[in-house]
Design a protein around this motif. Structure first.
Motif, PDB file in Angstrom:
ATOM      1  N   PHE A   1       1.924  -3.997  13.662  1.00 50.93           N
ATOM      2  CA  PHE A   1       2.707  -4.665  12.621  1.00 50.93           C
ATOM      3  C   PHE A   1       1.750  -5.084  11.511  1.00 50.93           C
ATOM      4  CE2 PHE A   1       5.058  -4.698  16.458  1.00 50.93           C
ATOM      5  CZ  PHE A   1       6.400  -4.694  16.103  1.00 50.93           C
ATOM      6  N   LYS A   2       2.323  -5.456  10.343  1.00 48.16           N
ATOM      7  CA  LYS A   2       1.452  -6.000   9.288  1.00 48.16           C
ATOM      8  C   LYS A   2       2.034  -7.307   8.781  1.00 48.16           C
ATOM      9  CE  LYS A   2      -0.852  -5.294   4.841  1.00 48.16           C
ATOM     10  NZ  LYS A   2      -1.139  -4.404   3.704  1.00 48.16           N
ATOM     11  N   ILE A   3       1.146  -8.274   8.629  1.00 54.53           N
ATOM     12  CA  ILE A   3       1.531  -9.565   8.059  1.00 54.53           C
ATOM     13  C   ILE A   3       0.641  -9.835   6.849  1.00 54.53           C
ATOM     14  CG2 ILE A   3       1.453 -12.072   8.472  1.00 54.53           C
ATOM     15  CD1 ILE A   3       2.483 -11.518  11.307  1.00 54.53           C
ATOM     16  N   TYR A   4       1.275 -10.279   5.783  1.00 55.08           N
ATOM     17  CA  TYR A   4       0.557 -10.577   4.543  1.00 55.08           C
ATOM     18  C   TYR A   4       0.255 -12.074   4.462  1.00 55.08           C
ATOM     19  CZ  TYR A   4       2.049  -5.962   2.877  1.00 55.08           C
ATOM     20  OH  TYR A   4       2.251  -4.615   2.731  1.00 55.08           O
ATOM     21  N   MET A   5      -0.993 -12.396   4.127  1.00 58.95           N
ATOM     22  CA  MET A   5      -1.352 -13.791   3.836  1.00 58.95           C
ATOM     23  C   MET A   5      -1.468 -13.952   2.315  1.00 58.95           C
ATOM     24  SD  MET A   5      -4.094 -14.215   6.961  1.00 58.95           S
ATOM     25  CE  MET A   5      -4.307 -15.999   6.939  1.00 58.95           C
TER      26      MET A   5
ATOM     27  N   MET B   1      -5.647  -3.351  -7.710  1.00 63.74           N
ATOM     28  CA  MET B   1      -5.193  -3.255  -6.317  1.00 63.74           C
ATOM     29  C   MET B   1      -5.504  -4.605  -5.678  1.00 63.74           C
ATOM     30  SD  MET B   1      -8.387  -0.996  -4.914  1.00 63.74           S
ATOM     31  CE  MET B   1      -8.460   0.139  -6.269  1.00 63.74           C
ATOM     32  N   SER B   2      -4.928  -4.827  -4.513  1.00 65.76           N
ATOM     33  CA  SER B   2      -5.179  -6.095  -3.821  1.00 65.76           C
ATOM     34  C   SER B   2      -5.558  -5.818  -2.372  1.00 65.76           C
ATOM     35  CB  SER B   2      -3.939  -6.977  -3.872  1.00 65.76           C
ATOM     36  OG  SER B   2      -3.661  -7.290  -5.211  1.00 65.76           O
ATOM     37  N   PRO B   3      -6.726  -6.322  -1.941  1.00 73.61           N
ATOM     38  CA  PRO B   3      -7.713  -7.063  -2.710  1.00 73.61           C
ATOM     39  C   PRO B   3      -8.292  -6.202  -3.838  1.00 73.61           C
ATOM     40  CG  PRO B   3      -8.247  -7.024  -0.342  1.00 73.61           C
ATOM     41  CD  PRO B   3      -7.135  -6.099  -0.548  1.00 73.61           C
TER      42      PRO B   3
ATOM     43  N   VAL C   1      -7.993  -6.854  10.785  1.00 74.06           N
ATOM     44  CA  VAL C   1      -7.957  -7.153   9.354  1.00 74.06           C
ATOM     45  C   VAL C   1      -7.841  -5.827   8.623  1.00 74.06           C
ATOM     46  CG1 VAL C   1      -9.284  -8.077   7.400  1.00 74.06           C
ATOM     47  CG2 VAL C   1      -9.315  -9.261   9.614  1.00 74.06           C
ATOM     48  N   VAL C   2      -6.824  -5.691   7.781  1.00 72.19           N
ATOM     49  CA  VAL C   2      -6.686  -4.456   6.996  1.00 72.19           C
ATOM     50  C   VAL C   2      -7.529  -4.568   5.732  1.00 72.19           C
ATOM     51  CG1 VAL C   2      -4.335  -4.011   7.839  1.00 72.19           C
ATOM     52  CG2 VAL C   2      -4.637  -5.262   5.706  1.00 72.19           C
ATOM     53  N   HIS C   3      -7.853  -3.447   5.183  1.00 72.45           N
ATOM     54  CA  HIS C   3      -8.606  -3.290   3.920  1.00 72.45           C
ATOM     55  C   HIS C   3      -9.635  -4.405   3.663  1.00 72.45           C
ATOM     56  CE1 HIS C   3      -5.497  -5.978   2.375  1.00 72.45           C
ATOM     57  NE2 HIS C   3      -4.600  -5.027   2.184  1.00 72.45           N
ATOM     58  N   LEU C   4     -10.567  -4.581   4.589  1.00 65.43           N
ATOM     59  CA  LEU C   4     -11.654  -5.556   4.400  1.00 65.43           C
ATOM     60  C   LEU C   4     -12.474  -5.156   3.172  1.00 65.43           C
ATOM     61  CD1 LEU C   4     -13.243  -7.992   5.788  1.00 65.43           C
ATOM     62  CD2 LEU C   4     -14.784  -6.206   6.608  1.00 65.43           C
TER      63      LEU C   4
ATOM     64  N   PHE D   1      -3.658  -7.801   9.391  1.00 62.32           N
ATOM     65  CA  PHE D   1      -3.469  -8.896   8.438  1.00 62.32           C
ATOM     66  C   PHE D   1      -4.089  -8.572   7.082  1.00 62.32           C
ATOM     67  CE2 PHE D   1      -2.601 -10.989  12.375  1.00 62.32           C
ATOM     68  CZ  PHE D   1      -1.619 -11.925  12.042  1.00 62.32           C
ATOM     69  N   HIS D   2      -3.300  -8.772   6.042  1.00 60.86           N
ATOM     70  CA  HIS D   2      -3.800  -8.750   4.663  1.00 60.86           C
ATOM     71  C   HIS D   2      -4.326 -10.156   4.395  1.00 60.86           C
ATOM     72  CE1 HIS D   2      -3.246  -7.675   0.196  1.00 60.86           C
ATOM     73  NE2 HIS D   2      -3.740  -8.904   0.224  1.00 60.86           N
ATOM     74  N   CYS D   3      -5.646 -10.272   4.304  1.00 60.76           N
ATOM     75  CA  CYS D   3      -6.272 -11.595   4.266  1.00 60.76           C
ATOM     76  C   CYS D   3      -6.668 -12.009   2.851  1.00 60.76           C
ATOM     77  CB  CYS D   3      -7.497 -11.603   5.184  1.00 60.76           C
ATOM     78  SG  CYS D   3      -7.035 -11.437   6.919  1.00 60.76           S
TER      79      CYS D   3
HETATM   80 ZN    ZN Z   1      -2.515  -5.347   2.061  1.00 65.26          ZN
END
Ligand code: ZN
Ligand code: URP
Ligand code: ZN
Length: 474
Positions: A157-161, A298-300, A245-248, A190-192
């Motif tokens: 799953f993915k959760i956005y912070m 883009m984010s981050p 952690v996604v896209h560190l 997680f999008h951190c």
């Molecule tokens: Zn993201």
């Protein structure tokens, strides 16, 4: 013709390639039969078998792309690549499996979101595909649904912070969600970032009339990633649930994750080519009127160059487990331009699905940062393990799907967006020097790319029901 068909049915022998395994590489042969890898070693051609000379080339497991947003409705528009164009571009680039973020929008059940994603992808994919389920809100009904989503083959799953009022979840909700995914043996990416503070800075920038693209990264400083990872790991100190952690994007975020790991929290990390190879000079300066900077919104956001070597070291040395692209393409003309005069309206995201393997090969292996075995782990094997696809995918072992890339390390070339198959009017890697080409690609034993060209224009990618994460990747 009949003879060729008979040979294809009998199988294919890849000869004299550098066969890449997690612990070694050796020059040998690989036999494909009935869609799977039949054997590897030093093999003689069988009666009627087709042979393919792979001398001087690497024979690798097909790439597994862990992070895409195909045909995603976002910021008042839809991403430029859909499942057809995105997976075709992926195939040209040596990727044979993609994991896309099916998204549950506000008011929807996860089942509804997922059904829409199945409809988008079905009969449209050139490669095999699976979904993560991205949550945009949290409530008791969604919690009850997680079990049936996991039953449907979605074990991540993915959760956005980040993205307050749109997708962001806070720690109490994160705790509740992770309790349930832990119970069910699933993981959460997680999008951190710190969504609350991003909002404050966006309002502040705009109130001061600061609307140029440069301000996007001013509103999302590196410390927000570090802080969000630390906050996330506070929750995990209580729960010890599977998560990643996604896209560190920062060295500081990496350090926060390593600190958590040293206290016994098993946090898995994904990074992206853009954070390894591009930096925030692409945004110009706070005075830059040049709207080309929007291509890199883009984010981050892209970071200072100082973050790059620590991320490369983390990837090569085992601290970071895999590389996805966060492919989220918007055309410069007409889409990125929606943010002319207001950086906060520039659709967030950039393309990258096609070049993932070759960028990592050129700047990882060729530049001496990692060996070819580690390369195949971070581009394929580790993702297969973590996302419940191993050993069907991600390894060249007898019995595994014959998803294979023959990578020729010799060609030297320069990226221009005209050479790519992504449905986007630019590439962030324009002008990049590249070493190597994807010569041949097999998907479940069918040759899809031959000598760099599409061999069969068929969209027979299959949906992959996935199992529990395997964690022997750290
Ligand atoms: Zn993201
Ligand atoms: O800017 C990006 N990366 N857009 C895609 C959504 C996300 O946060 O991954
Ligand atoms: Zn993303």
């Amino acid at each position: 013709m009949i003879e060729e068909k008979r040979k294809e049915a009998t199988g294919v022998l890849l000869q004299n390639g550098h066969i890449v395994l997690p612990d070694r590489t050796y020059v040998g042969d690989l036999r494909i039969r009935d869609g799977i890898i039949a054997e590897t070693g030093h093999l003689e051609p069988e009666e009627g078998e087709r042979t393919l000379d792979c001398s001087g080339c690497y024979v690798l497991p097909g790439g597994i792309e862990t992070h895409t947003h195909l045909q995603l409705e976002s910021m008042g528009t839809v991403t430029a690549d859909d499942f057809e164009t995105g997976t075709r571009a992926a195939l040209y680039g040596g990727t044979t499996t993609v994991l896309d973020f099916a998204t549950q929008f506000h008011g929807e059940s996860m089942a509804e979101g997922l059904a829409r994603w199945h409809k988008k992808a079905e009969n449209n994919c050139y490669i095999d595909y699976g979904f993560h389920m991205a949550l945009t809100e949290w409530n008791a009904d969604l919690k009850c649904e997680i079990a049936s989503i996991v039953d449907g083959g979605i074990s991540s799953f993915k959760i956005y912070m980040a993205y307050k009022n749109n997708m962001m979840l806070q720690e109490d909700e994160i705790y509740d969600a992770l309790s349930e995914t832990k119970r069910l043996g699933a993981t959460v990416g997680f999008h951190c970032e710190n969504g609350l503070l991003i909002d404050v800075l966006v309002k502040e920038a705009k109130a001061r009339g600061n609307t140029l693209p440069w301000y996007h990264q001013w509103t999302r400083p590196p410390v927000f990633e570090e802080e969000a990872i630390t906050r996330l790991e506070t929750v995990n100190a209580l729960l010890h649930a599977d998560h990643y952690v996604v896209h560190l994007s920062t060295a500081d975020g990496l350090n926060a994750a390593l600190k958590a790991r040293s206290s016994g929290i098993e946090v898995v990390l994904e990074t992206c080519p853009q954070y390894l190879l591009l930096d925030n000079t692409r945004y110009g300066t706070e005075m830059s009127e040049d709207f080309e900077a929007a291509k890199y919104i883009m984010s981050p956001p892209l970071r200072d160059k100082r973050h790059q070597e620590p991320l490369w070291d983390g990837l090569a040395g085992g601290d970071i487990q895999f590389v996805g692209t966060d492919h989220c393409s918007f055309n410069y003309r007409g889409q990125k331009e929606m943010g002319l005069g207001d950086f906060s309206k520039i659709p967030n995201g950039a393309p990258g699905i096609e070049l993932r393997l070759l960028l990592l090969y050129t700047y990882g292996v060729e530049k001496g940062r990692m060996d070819i075995s580690r390369y195949s782990e971070v581009t394929s094997t580790n993702a297969a393990k973590y996302f419940g696809l191993y050993p069907k995918k991600g390894i060249l072992l007898p019995g595994s799907d014959a998803d294979i890339v023959v990578l020729d390390p010799k060609p030297e070339w320069q990226v221009t967006s005209d050479l790519l198959h992504e449905n986007c009017d630019y590439t962030p890697y324009e002008g990049f020097y590249m070493k190597g080409s994807v010569r041949d690609v097999f998907l479940r034993g069918q040759q899809k790319i031959a000598s760099g060209k599409l061999a069969k224009d068929v969209r027979d990618g299959q949906y992959l029901k996935r199992g529990r994460p395997l964690k022997d990747i750290m």
